[in-house]
Design an enzyme around this catalytic site. Structure first.
Site, short mmCIF file in Angstrom:
data_model
loop_
_atom_site.label_atom_id
_atom_site.label_comp_id
_atom_site.label_asym_id
_atom_site.label_seq_id
_atom_site.Cartn_x
_atom_site.Cartn_y
_atom_site.Cartn_z
N TYR A 81 0.82 -1.22 0.00
CA TYR A 81 0.00 0.00 0.00
C TYR A 81 0.85 1.26 0.00
CZ TYR A 81 -3.79 -3.20 0.95
OH TYR A 81 -4.69 -4.22 0.87
N TYR A 120 -11.90 -8.09 6.78
CA TYR A 120 -10.76 -8.08 5.85
C TYR A 120 -10.43 -9.53 5.49
CZ TYR A 120 -6.26 -7.69 3.69
OH TYR A 120 -5.24 -7.79 2.78
N ASP A 180 -12.60 -17.42 8.38
CA ASP A 180 -11.27 -16.96 7.96
C ASP A 180 -10.44 -16.76 9.23
OD1 ASP A 180 -9.02 -15.64 7.16
OD2 ASP A 180 -10.04 -14.16 5.91
N LYS A 204 -0.84 -16.97 7.64
CA LYS A 204 -0.01 -16.19 8.57
C LYS A 204 0.87 -17.05 9.51
CE LYS A 204 -1.94 -11.72 8.03
NZ LYS A 204 -3.27 -11.27 7.67
C1 LIG Z 1 -3.84 -11.31 6.26
C2 LIG Z 1 -5.19 -11.83 6.07
C3 LIG Z 1 -5.60 -12.35 4.83
C4 LIG Z 1 -4.73 -12.33 3.59
O1 LIG Z 1 -3.56 -13.07 3.73
P1 LIG Z 1 -2.31 -12.77 2.76
O2 LIG Z 1 -1.33 -13.84 3.14
O3 LIG Z 1 -1.84 -11.40 3.09
O4 LIG Z 1 -2.80 -12.90 1.37
C5 LIG Z 1 -6.88 -12.87 4.74
N1 LIG Z 1 -7.71 -12.88 5.80
C6 LIG Z 1 -7.34 -12.40 7.01
C7 LIG Z 1 -8.30 -12.47 8.15
C8 LIG Z 1 -6.08 -11.84 7.18
O5 LIG Z 1 -5.74 -11.33 8.36
#
Ligand SMILES: *Cc1c(COP(=O)(O)O)cnc(C)c1O
Length: 425
Positions: free
Chosen positions: A17, A145, A246, A275
């Site tokens: 960004y 997100y 997620d 992550k």
């Molecule tokens: C960071 C994140 C993503 C995206 O993961 P990337 O490895 O950056 O593509 C998706 N969902 C959540 C909840 C996240 O924190």
């Protein structure tokens, strides 16, 4: 790194960004060990970000290094089409064993955003295969997100996200209000009215409900009531809508449970992990689904996805070592004591007039300000305090590596309080 290197970086390398014209200062880092980053000029910073939630065991960990080195001697990579390998099998076994019970199949991919894309494909293919051909949209909540690729973007917060910029290119999804009742506080069942109405009126076109369980991360660092998630699970069941959790940010203990869904006692149909999966060593992610989902997709078809670097053996090996390392320790009491230290350490902030809210859940500490911070001004101030904290908008937040000591946590919180105090009211 010379001054020339930094100029080259500024002229030629995109960072997350950023603009290639109005560049903020970048801090050159040369190595990292435990909880500390070492800058080019020798300064050491306590890392409050764990490199965006991922470095849970700290940097340069001997066990994680060893896992990669061992695998490197065997093979760094091999295609996953038609071939398989032990590191992937071992990791899938582990993930199935520790994740909620119905999740039985694993799809490995390269990043969190791709894991979300795969989850969405699974949901759409499932509904197609079960004859619900009109169920093609996603329902989600505001302030979420889910990543930066197109389908993932389509379920990010429509106001703060990138919806206006990519208007027309994004699939139109359905948005319920963001969950309101806080995690620690009174549950207000009335807040379900709007989302219930969306299910009632639109279920015929909804394939799945996607949500970050308990903690909305990059969309606002909000902690919401477990009752909300439990009610969403019931609504999904009632209306034949799949639930996608997620847990890319919340997975692997961050909120005090191994997976944040456990706070609500619910199991999703599809789960996204990323992550912290590799302890922050490599870009890697996984999407898990239930037998029901995988069988429906597979009856007359195939899951339409297959990245080049799927199930990379180095990533699988370091993920195996990271999960083992986590499970071998009393992680739950570690997180509980980080939580106590964050509550104590950030408390002085709450009386400042420029602070709107201070909240802590597990190993996540958030100071929400009244006004957005000026990153250009504030980032060097954190560095002067000897800490690495990267705020966004009104949010100054930390989610440190789990190995952080009490003393380091105290320094981290003190540094945050100092900087916020100096920002003035
Ligand atoms: C960071 C994140 C993503 C995206 O993961 P990337 O490895 O950056 O593509 C998706 N969902 C959540 C909840 C996240 O924190």
């Amino acid at each position: 790194m010379s001054e020339d290197d930094l100029c080259f970086d500024a002229d030629h390398i995109w960072h997350p960004y950023t603009s290639m014209q109005n560049r903020y200062q970048m801090f050159p880092v040369v190595s990292a060990e435990g909880v500390q980053l070492t800058l080019n000029d020798g300064r050491q910073l306590i890392d409050g970000m764990a490199s965006w939630w991922s470095v849970i065991h700290g940097y340069n960990h001997p066990k994680l290094n060893e896992a990669i080195q061992q695998q490197l001697g065997l093979m760094a990579h091999v295609m996953f089409g038609g071939l398989t390998h032990k590191p992937a099998i071992e990791l899938a076994r582990k993930l199935i064993a520790i994740s909620p019970e119905p999740l039985q199949q694993v799809f490995f991919s390269d990043s969190g955003s791709v894991a979300v894309e795969v989850a969405i494909k699974m949901a759409l293919q499932y509904q197609q295969a079960t004859g619900n051909t009109q169920k093609r949209r996603l329902l989600t909540v505001k302030r979420g997100y889910h990543g930066d690729t197109f389908s993932a973007m389509s379920v990010c917060d429509p106001e703060q996200g990138m919806h206006t910029l990519f208007q027309g290119g994004l699939p139109k999804q359905l948005f319920a209000p963001a969950p309101q009742s806080p995690f620690k506080g009174a549950w207000q069942p009335e807040e379900l009215t709007a989302v219930k109405q969306l299910f009632e009126q639109q279920h015929a076109e909804i394939a799945a409900f996607i949500i970050e369980p308990i903690v909305q991360g990059a969309g606002g660092m909000r902690f919401y009531a477990s009752e909300y998630l439990a009610e969403i699970r019931k609504l999904c069941n009632q209306y034949q809508v799949l639930l996608i959790a997620d847990e890319i940010a919340t997975g692997f203990g961050r909120t005090g449970k191994l997976f944040a869904c456990e706070h609500a006692g619910v199991a999703p149909d599809i789960l996204c992990l990323g992550k912290a999966l590799t302890g922050g060593y490599m870009s890697f992610a996984a999407t898990l689904c239930s037998d029901e989902v995988s069988q429906a997709i597979s009856k007359d078809g195939v899951l339409m996805h297959g990245p080049t670097f799927m199930a990379n053996p180095l990533a699988c090996s370091v993920a195996n070592a990271s999960v083992d390392l986590l499970l071998a320790q009393n992680w739950s009491s570690t997180i509980a004591s980080i939580e106590q230290e964050l509550i104590k350490g950030l408390a002085p902030c709450s009386s400042l007039p420029q602070v709107a809210d201070v909240r802590v859940l597990g190993a996540i500490g958030v100071v929400e300000l009244q006004q957005p911070v000026d990153m250009h001004r504030v980032q060097p101030m954190f560095v002067e305090q000897g800490i690495w904290v990267r705020p966004f908008g009104k949010l100054v937040y930390v989610m440190p590596p789990y190995i952080i000591s009490k003393e380091q946590l105290a320094l981290l919180c003190q540094g945050i309080c100092n900087v916020i105090t100096r920002l003035g009211g």
